[in-house]
Scaffold this motif. Structure first.
Motif, PDB file in Angstrom:
ATOM      1  N   ILE A 110       6.860  16.733  20.629  1.00  0.00           N
ATOM      2  CA  ILE A 110       7.062  18.070  20.062  1.00  0.00           C
ATOM      3  C   ILE A 110       7.031  19.126  21.168  1.00  0.00           C
ATOM      4  CG2 ILE A 110       5.994  19.822  18.593  1.00  0.00           C
ATOM      5  CD1 ILE A 110       5.096  17.482  16.765  1.00  0.00           C
ATOM      6  N   ALA A 111       6.076  18.991  22.087  1.00  0.00           N
ATOM      7  CA  ALA A 111       5.967  19.957  23.186  1.00  0.00           C
ATOM      8  C   ALA A 111       7.227  19.976  24.029  1.00  0.00           C
ATOM      9  CB  ALA A 111       4.759  19.634  24.054  1.00  0.00           C
ATOM     10  N   GLU A 112       7.768  18.807  24.321  1.00  0.00           N
ATOM     11  CA  GLU A 112       8.958  18.721  25.169  1.00  0.00           C
ATOM     12  C   GLU A 112      10.202  19.214  24.435  1.00  0.00           C
ATOM     13  OE1 GLU A 112       7.866  15.050  28.171  1.00  0.00           O
ATOM     14  OE2 GLU A 112       8.594  14.561  26.162  1.00  0.00           O
ATOM     15  N   ARG A 113      10.319  18.863  23.163  1.00  0.00           N
ATOM     16  CA  ARG A 113      11.516  19.254  22.424  1.00  0.00           C
ATOM     17  C   ARG A 113      11.593  20.763  22.238  1.00  0.00           C
ATOM     18  NH1 ARG A 113      14.335  16.501  17.225  1.00  0.00           N
ATOM     19  NH2 ARG A 113      14.507  14.910  18.840  1.00  0.00           N
ATOM     20  N   TYR A 114      10.463  21.404  21.934  1.00  0.00           N
ATOM     21  CA  TYR A 114      10.486  22.827  21.598  1.00  0.00           C
ATOM     22  C   TYR A 114       9.968  23.720  22.719  1.00  0.00           C
ATOM     23  CZ  TYR A 114      11.499  21.088  16.953  1.00  0.00           C
ATOM     24  OH  TYR A 114      12.083  20.464  15.884  1.00  0.00           O
ATOM     25  N   ALA A 115       9.553  23.120  23.845  1.00  0.00           N
ATOM     26  CA  ALA A 115       9.062  23.890  24.995  1.00  0.00           C
ATOM     27  C   ALA A 115       7.957  24.854  24.581  1.00  0.00           C
ATOM     28  CB  ALA A 115      10.210  24.636  25.671  1.00  0.00           C
ATOM     29  N   LYS A 116       6.981  24.331  23.846  1.00  0.00           N
ATOM     30  CA  LYS A 116       5.877  25.136  23.347  1.00  0.00           C
ATOM     31  C   LYS A 116       4.535  24.573  23.837  1.00  0.00           C
ATOM     32  CE  LYS A 116       8.240  28.027  20.780  1.00  0.00           C
ATOM     33  NZ  LYS A 116       8.224  29.498  21.033  1.00  0.00           N
ATOM     34  N   PRO A 117       3.557  25.452  24.077  1.00  0.00           N
ATOM     35  CA  PRO A 117       2.212  24.961  24.371  1.00  0.00           C
ATOM     36  C   PRO A 117       1.662  24.177  23.179  1.00  0.00           C
ATOM     37  CG  PRO A 117       2.397  27.295  24.899  1.00  0.00           C
ATOM     38  CD  PRO A 117       3.623  26.922  24.134  1.00  0.00           C
ATOM     39  N   VAL A 118       0.937  23.116  23.485  1.00  0.00           N
ATOM     40  CA  VAL A 118       0.331  22.284  22.450  1.00  0.00           C
ATOM     41  C   VAL A 118      -1.155  22.152  22.760  1.00  0.00           C
ATOM     42  CG1 VAL A 118       0.153  19.925  21.564  1.00  0.00           C
ATOM     43  CG2 VAL A 118       2.392  20.992  21.801  1.00  0.00           C
ATOM     44  N   GLY A 119      -1.983  22.279  21.727  1.00  0.00           N
ATOM     45  CA  GLY A 119      -3.416  22.128  21.903  1.00  0.00           C
ATOM     46  C   GLY A 119      -4.027  21.388  20.734  1.00  0.00           C
ATOM     47  N   MET A 120      -5.229  20.869  20.973  1.00  0.00           N
ATOM     48  CA  MET A 120      -5.909  20.105  19.931  1.00  0.00           C
ATOM     49  C   MET A 120      -7.411  20.282  20.069  1.00  0.00           C
ATOM     50  SD  MET A 120      -5.920  15.975  19.307  1.00  0.00           S
ATOM     51  CE  MET A 120      -4.198  15.917  18.845  1.00  0.00           C
ATOM     52  N   LEU A 121      -8.077  20.400  18.943  1.00  0.00           N
ATOM     53  CA  LEU A 121      -9.534  20.370  18.910  1.00  0.00           C
ATOM     54  C   LEU A 121      -9.976  18.908  18.982  1.00  0.00           C
ATOM     55  CD1 LEU A 121      -9.583  22.987  16.170  1.00  0.00           C
ATOM     56  CD2 LEU A 121     -11.218  23.165  18.034  1.00  0.00           C
ATOM     57  N   GLY A 140      -0.769  22.343  28.031  1.00  0.00           N
ATOM     58  CA  GLY A 140      -1.538  21.547  27.091  1.00  0.00           C
ATOM     59  C   GLY A 140      -2.990  21.966  27.137  1.00  0.00           C
ATOM     60  N   TYR A 141      -3.646  21.990  25.975  1.00  0.00           N
ATOM     61  CA  TYR A 141      -5.014  22.489  25.897  1.00  0.00           C
ATOM     62  C   TYR A 141      -5.878  21.556  25.056  1.00  0.00           C
ATOM     63  CZ  TYR A 141      -2.940  26.800  27.617  1.00  0.00           C
ATOM     64  OH  TYR A 141      -2.268  27.723  28.371  1.00  0.00           O
ATOM     65  N   ALA A 142      -7.086  21.324  25.537  1.00  0.00           N
ATOM     66  CA  ALA A 142      -8.109  20.607  24.778  1.00  0.00           C
ATOM     67  C   ALA A 142      -9.204  21.618  24.441  1.00  0.00           C
ATOM     68  CB  ALA A 142      -8.672  19.451  25.587  1.00  0.00           C
ATOM     69  N   PHE A 143      -9.377  21.904  23.167  1.00  0.00           N
ATOM     70  CA  PHE A 143     -10.326  22.931  22.744  1.00  0.00           C
ATOM     71  C   PHE A 143     -11.655  22.299  22.350  1.00  0.00           C
ATOM     72  CE2 PHE A 143      -6.071  24.572  21.402  1.00  0.00           C
ATOM     73  CZ  PHE A 143      -5.958  25.531  22.399  1.00  0.00           C
ATOM     74  N   LEU A 144     -12.740  22.864  22.889  1.00  0.00           N
ATOM     75  CA  LEU A 144     -14.078  22.355  22.575  1.00  0.00           C
ATOM     76  C   LEU A 144     -14.455  22.651  21.131  1.00  0.00           C
ATOM     77  CD1 LEU A 144     -15.913  23.483  25.824  1.00  0.00           C
ATOM     78  CD2 LEU A 144     -15.241  21.154  25.213  1.00  0.00           C
ATOM     79  N   ASP A 145     -14.090  23.829  20.658  1.00  0.00           N
ATOM     80  CA  ASP A 145     -14.427  24.260  19.304  1.00  0.00           C
ATOM     81  C   ASP A 145     -13.548  25.467  18.978  1.00  0.00           C
ATOM     82  OD1 ASP A 145     -15.575  26.346  20.800  1.00  0.00           O
ATOM     83  OD2 ASP A 145     -17.591  25.478  20.631  1.00  0.00           O
ATOM     84  N   TYR A 146     -13.769  26.068  17.822  1.00  0.00           N
ATOM     85  CA  TYR A 146     -12.934  27.203  17.429  1.00  0.00           C
ATOM     86  C   TYR A 146     -13.209  28.447  18.272  1.00  0.00           C
ATOM     87  CZ  TYR A 146     -10.753  24.854  13.518  1.00  0.00           C
ATOM     88  OH  TYR A 146      -9.992  23.996  12.754  1.00  0.00           O
ATOM     89  N   GLU A 147     -14.401  28.593  18.775  1.00  0.00           N
ATOM     90  CA  GLU A 147     -14.676  29.711  19.676  1.00  0.00           C
ATOM     91  C   GLU A 147     -13.795  29.603  20.928  1.00  0.00           C
ATOM     92  OE1 GLU A 147     -18.383  31.747  22.196  1.00  0.00           O
ATOM     93  OE2 GLU A 147     -18.750  30.022  20.886  1.00  0.00           O
ATOM     94  N   HIS A 148     -13.718  28.393  21.473  1.00  0.00           N
ATOM     95  CA  HIS A 148     -12.871  28.160  22.639  1.00  0.00           C
ATOM     96  C   HIS A 148     -11.394  28.379  22.287  1.00  0.00           C
ATOM     97  CE1 HIS A 148     -11.279  25.146  25.863  1.00  0.00           C
ATOM     98  NE2 HIS A 148     -11.201  26.389  26.281  1.00  0.00           N
ATOM     99  N   LEU A 149     -10.975  27.885  21.137  1.00  0.00           N
ATOM    100  CA  LEU A 149      -9.599  28.083  20.692  1.00  0.00           C
ATOM    101  C   LEU A 149      -9.263  29.567  20.602  1.00  0.00           C
ATOM    102  CD1 LEU A 149      -6.865  27.308  19.371  1.00  0.00           C
ATOM    103  CD2 LEU A 149      -8.092  27.173  17.188  1.00  0.00           C
TER     104      LEU A 149
END
Length: 489
Positions: A110-121, A140-149
């Protein structure tokens, strides 16, 4: 406030196996591993994911339509499933993936097709996805929690505001080298390539002439705004007729901003002053700059694009109006000094331009304080109105910075190449010039090392933008995200 929300697209990817079986990647009861069973559980988890995201993202986030996607144990993500992301995936500033089982391949696809940042908790899959994307120059982002997000989303919102920034540059004389600030950014096309910041030039003479071409409704705006400013001020030290031209100029600038679809403004001072155009119209630009910034529109004096960019940077991060001015070292030796106290340390505020390095006091002076320096959603700060000139024209707002002794502030400036940002932390130590005419209102800031500030300013120039609060870390993080270097003092 004109800063747009950041758009987040929640996406839930579910792996649906073709049949019930166990193996090195899958264990459990067969009745729980059928496609039907997996789909029932996934739908419940999807609903929970959507509710959780809705409950935890901040108020400056717009959630796009959540999307549920399936793929199978043939490990092919079919176009029919990807089509579910339409029609709004291209509006997303971040695609937020649910922490489901084995989401890595769909996420990077998805990230490659749409050239968008992707992140996940979460942890395991999130860092796997982030590492893949970052190694290939994507986000690409790895979020520790919603505060970090929410913290990262605030940086993305500031970046988005930069990308949507359109400067209206009033020009008089040589636009490449302004008379007042020769260290101003000279490569506007570079700003556009690197940050998306666009610009339109307009004749400063034509803009001043537009004061005389206001229609009936605009004249009514002038009168209403003048009356409001005078009524809400703690004191007014000039006649109404001396205030009106400055308000007329503000309304003319707002009209020009709308016409050229711009949302930032910078104008020369020395060139217009020398031709006596300002005196002929009995106007200075100070009030306009204060009012624009209080509306979330970056505005800077003396055609200083470096300061304008720094004002925008701090404004977009803080949601506050930003002060700017010449920087100088404050002398602590005069017997007539006012005294403030910070942490039981006497701080002497006195005659500017003489150096007292022991006190580490940095002064910033210009008559452009904002009434929303404590926040766009906060009540207006108390102020007085005083003329810029001894002749009684050129309206300015005056704020007594002595009210905020001890408050943390952050100062910043881009360098002439537009590739680096100087950031200085400090605390308010006092003020001067509140009841004087001229470009003289000053806030005094105690910094860590005034000599270090001066040595670094030689690469950046002299105007500094100042915001209440400590945003140095956010500036550094935003620099990593946007590609500008941060130099701290």
């Amino acid at each position: 406030m004109s800063i747009a929300n950041v758009n987040v697209k929640p996406v839930f990817i579910q792996l649906i196996h073709s049949r019930a079986y166990e193996g090195p990647c899958r264990v459990g009861r067969k009745e729980d591993m059928t496609p039907e069973a997996e789909r029932r559980v996934a739908r419940k988890q999807y609903d929970g994911f959507v509710r959780e995201v809705q409950a935890n993202v901040g108020p400056t986030v717009t959630l796009l339509e959540p999307t549920y996607i399936e793929w199978g144990d043939d490990f092919v993500l079919h176009d029919a499933e990807l089509a579910r992301l339409e029609p709004d995936v291209r509006d997303a500033d971040l695609i937020l993936m649910a922490p489901t089982g084995l989401p890595q391949y769909p996420a990077v696809t998805i990230a490659e097709r749409y050239a968008k940042p992707v992140g996940m908790l979460g942890w395991i899959a999130s860092v796997d996805i982030a590492a893949y994307l970052r190694a290939r120059g994507m986000e690409g982002y790895a979020f520790l929690d919603y505060e970090h997000l929410n913290h990262v989303l605030s940086l993305m919102r500031a970046r988005k505001a930069f990308r949507n920034m359109r400067m209206l540059v009033a020009v008089e004389g040589n636009p490449a080298v302004p008379t007042g600030v020769v260290s101003s950014i000279f490569d506007f096309e570079g700003l556009k390539r690197r940050y998306g910041v666009d610009y339109t030039s307009i004749s400063a003479t034509d803009l001043l002439e537009a004061m005389y071409a206001l229609d009936e409704s605009e004249i009514q705006q002038v009168n209403e705004l003048t009356d409001t400013l005078m009524a809400n001020a703690d004191a007014v030290h000039m006649e109404r007729e001396g205030i009106v031209p400055s308000v007329e100029f503000h309304v003319a600038v707002k009209k020009a901003l709308a016409r050229y679809e711009c949302n930032a403004f910078v104008a020369p001072c020395f060139e217009i002053c020398a031709k006596e155009m300002s005196a002929d119209r009995r106007v200075t630009f100070c009030l306009n700059h204060s009012l624009l910034k209080d509306q979330g529109i970056p505005a800077a004096c003396e055609a200083d694009t470096n300061a304008l960019m720094a004002i925008a940077l701090l404004m977009y991060l803080s949601d506050r109006s930003v002060y700017m001015g010449n920087s100088y070292m404050v002398d602590g030796g005069s017997s007539s000094n006012a005294v403030a106290s910070i942490a039981d340390e006497s701080v002497y505020v006195g005659n500017p331009y003489r150096v007292d390095r022991a006190q580490n006091l940095l002064g910033i002076f210009h008559d452009v304080p904002g009434l929303k320096m404590k926040g766009f959603d906060e009540p207006d700060l108390p102020y007085e109105i005083r003329s810029f000139t001894t002749a009684g024209w050129g309206a300015t707002l005056r704020y007594d910075f002595f009210r905020d002794v001890g408050a943390p502030v952050t100062m910043a400036r881009f360098d002439p190449t537009g590739r680096r940002v100087l950031v200085v932390r400090g605390r308010v130590a006092g003020s001067s010039g509140f009841d004087e005419v001229g470009c003289i209102l000053s806030v005094h800031v105690k910094v860590r090392d005034i000599s270090d500030v001066l040595s670094k300013e030689m690469d950046f120039g002299h105007h500094l933008a100042m915001v209440y609060g400590d945003y140095a870390d956010q500036v550094r993080e935003l620099g990593a995200m946007m590609g500008f270097e941060v130099v701290e003092s």
